[in-house]
Design a protein around this motif. Structure first.
Motif, PDB file in Angstrom:
ATOM      1  N   GLY A   1      -4.900  22.875  -7.021  1.00 37.09           N
ATOM      2  CA  GLY A   1      -5.680  22.806  -6.504  1.00 37.09           C
ATOM      3  C   GLY A   1      -6.247  22.607  -4.988  1.00 37.09           C
ATOM      4  O   GLY A   1      -7.229  22.870  -4.502  1.00 37.09           O
ATOM      5  N   SER A   2      -5.619  21.773  -4.386  1.00 38.87           N
ATOM      6  CA  SER A   2      -5.465  21.441  -3.066  1.00 38.87           C
ATOM      7  C   SER A   2      -6.102  22.494  -2.306  1.00 38.87           C
ATOM      8  O   SER A   2      -4.816  24.154  -2.373  1.00 38.87           O
ATOM      9  CB  SER A   2      -4.540  20.798  -2.163  1.00 38.87           C
TER      10      SER A   2
ATOM     11  N   GLU B   1      -0.006  25.604  -7.911  1.00 44.86           N
ATOM     12  CA  GLU B   1       0.708  24.980  -8.868  1.00 44.86           C
ATOM     13  C   GLU B   1       1.898  24.665  -7.912  1.00 44.86           C
ATOM     14  O   GLU B   1       2.567  25.043  -6.254  1.00 44.86           O
ATOM     15  CB  GLU B   1       2.337  26.593  -9.173  1.00 44.86           C
ATOM     16  N   GLY B   2       2.537  22.739  -8.153  1.00 42.08           N
ATOM     17  CA  GLY B   2       3.540  22.826  -7.369  1.00 42.08           C
ATOM     18  C   GLY B   2       3.084  21.164  -6.757  1.00 42.08           C
ATOM     19  O   GLY B   2       1.515  21.494  -6.253  1.00 42.08           O
ATOM     20  N   ASP B   3       3.230  20.478  -6.652  1.00 44.22           N
ATOM     21  CA  ASP B   3       2.550  18.908  -5.215  1.00 44.22           C
ATOM     22  C   ASP B   3       4.045  18.469  -4.989  1.00 44.22           C
ATOM     23  O   ASP B   3       5.127  18.785  -4.113  1.00 44.22           O
ATOM     24  CB  ASP B   3       2.182  18.324  -6.571  1.00 44.22           C
ATOM     25  N   ALA B   4       3.200  18.272  -2.962  1.00 42.91           N
ATOM     26  CA  ALA B   4       4.224  17.821  -2.232  1.00 42.91           C
ATOM     27  C   ALA B   4       3.733  16.157  -1.570  1.00 42.91           C
ATOM     28  O   ALA B   4       2.439  16.379  -1.664  1.00 42.91           O
ATOM     29  CB  ALA B   4       5.010  19.133  -1.122  1.00 42.91           C
ATOM     30  N   VAL B   5       4.640  15.515  -1.112  1.00 39.03           N
ATOM     31  CA  VAL B   5       4.118  14.519  -0.192  1.00 39.03           C
ATOM     32  C   VAL B   5       5.170  14.853   0.854  1.00 39.03           C
ATOM     33  O   VAL B   5       6.285  14.853   0.816  1.00 39.03           O
ATOM     34  CB  VAL B   5       4.193  12.973  -0.980  1.00 39.03           C
TER      35      VAL B   5
ATOM     36  N   LYS C   1      -2.529  31.030  -3.631  1.00 34.52           N
ATOM     37  CA  LYS C   1      -3.631  32.184  -3.472  1.00 34.52           C
ATOM     38  C   LYS C   1      -4.055  32.236  -3.110  1.00 34.52           C
ATOM     39  O   LYS C   1      -4.791  30.775  -2.792  1.00 34.52           O
ATOM     40  CB  LYS C   1      -3.981  31.997  -4.860  1.00 34.52           C
ATOM     41  N   ARG C   2      -4.345  33.276  -2.322  1.00 36.44           N
ATOM     42  CA  ARG C   2      -5.161  33.368  -0.707  1.00 36.44           C
ATOM     43  C   ARG C   2      -6.579  33.084  -1.192  1.00 36.44           C
ATOM     44  O   ARG C   2      -6.931  34.494  -2.786  1.00 36.44           O
ATOM     45  CB  ARG C   2      -4.921  34.404   0.076  1.00 36.44           C
ATOM     46  N   VAL C   3      -8.143  32.544  -0.946  1.00 37.26           N
ATOM     47  CA  VAL C   3      -9.029  32.559  -1.310  1.00 37.26           C
ATOM     48  C   VAL C   3      -9.856  33.335  -0.015  1.00 37.26           C
ATOM     49  O   VAL C   3     -11.223  32.893  -0.237  1.00 37.26           O
ATOM     50  CB  VAL C   3      -9.601  31.033  -2.005  1.00 37.26           C
TER      51      VAL C   3
END
Length: 161
Positions: free
Chosen positions: A106-107, A121-125, A158-160
């Motif tokens: 959602g970022s 999809e995916g997350d990172a720190v 995804k490009r918004v």
């Protein structure tokens, strides 16, 4: 068997009546009266509209909104917006506008070239980075992946905008 034949004759008779109504409406020269004629037709009518050519001239199609000019600006847009015969880039490189310390589903990530990508999809720190280089690459089946250069974390995006 007789019942099926009777049903077929009944349905085809109704279809012929609907075709006659459509042809009658098509023959009207005035657009307003033609529209009123079509509106007066029964709702369930499913006529074969290809039976006769239209008598009124076709109106000009509405122009589609202008599409970005360069392949880089079109990168990641919906394929319907893009023309199929045009060459499409496999990756783009830019920088993240501002600071970034990671992402989650959602970022929204805004690049310096004006493109906005949403993580699906995916997350990172990541360590706090300011204007880091980023690369968006095309994957299989229409997927796009964003990666900060020098880090292993990848997000499906995804490009918004």
């Amino acid at each position: 068997m007789k019942q099926a034949l009777s049903l077929l004759l009944f349905v085809s008779g109704a279809a012929l009546a609907d075709d006659a109504a459509v042809l009658k409406c098509r023959a009207l020269p005035d657009a307003a009266s033609r529209l009123a004629c079509y509106d007066a037709m029964p709702v369930g009518a499913a006529p074969a509209l290809a039976a006769a050519p239209a008598t009124a001239p076709a109106t000009a199609p509405i122009a589609a909104p202008a599409v970005a000019a360069t392949p880089e600006q079109r990168f990641g847009l919906n394929p319907v917006v893009q023309k199929k015969q045009e060459a499409q880039a496999d990756t783009i490189q830019s920088t993240v506008a501002g600071k970034i310390d990671g992402w989650s589903v959602g970022s929204r990530i805004t690049l310096a070239n004006g493109q906005v990508w949403r993580v699906i999809e995916g997350d990172a720190v990541l360590p706090a980075l300011s204007n880091p280089k980023a690369e968006v690459s095309r994957g299989l089946l229409g997927a796009y992946f964003l990666q900060i250069v020098g880090h292993n974390s990848t997000a499906r995006v995804k490009r918004v905008q």
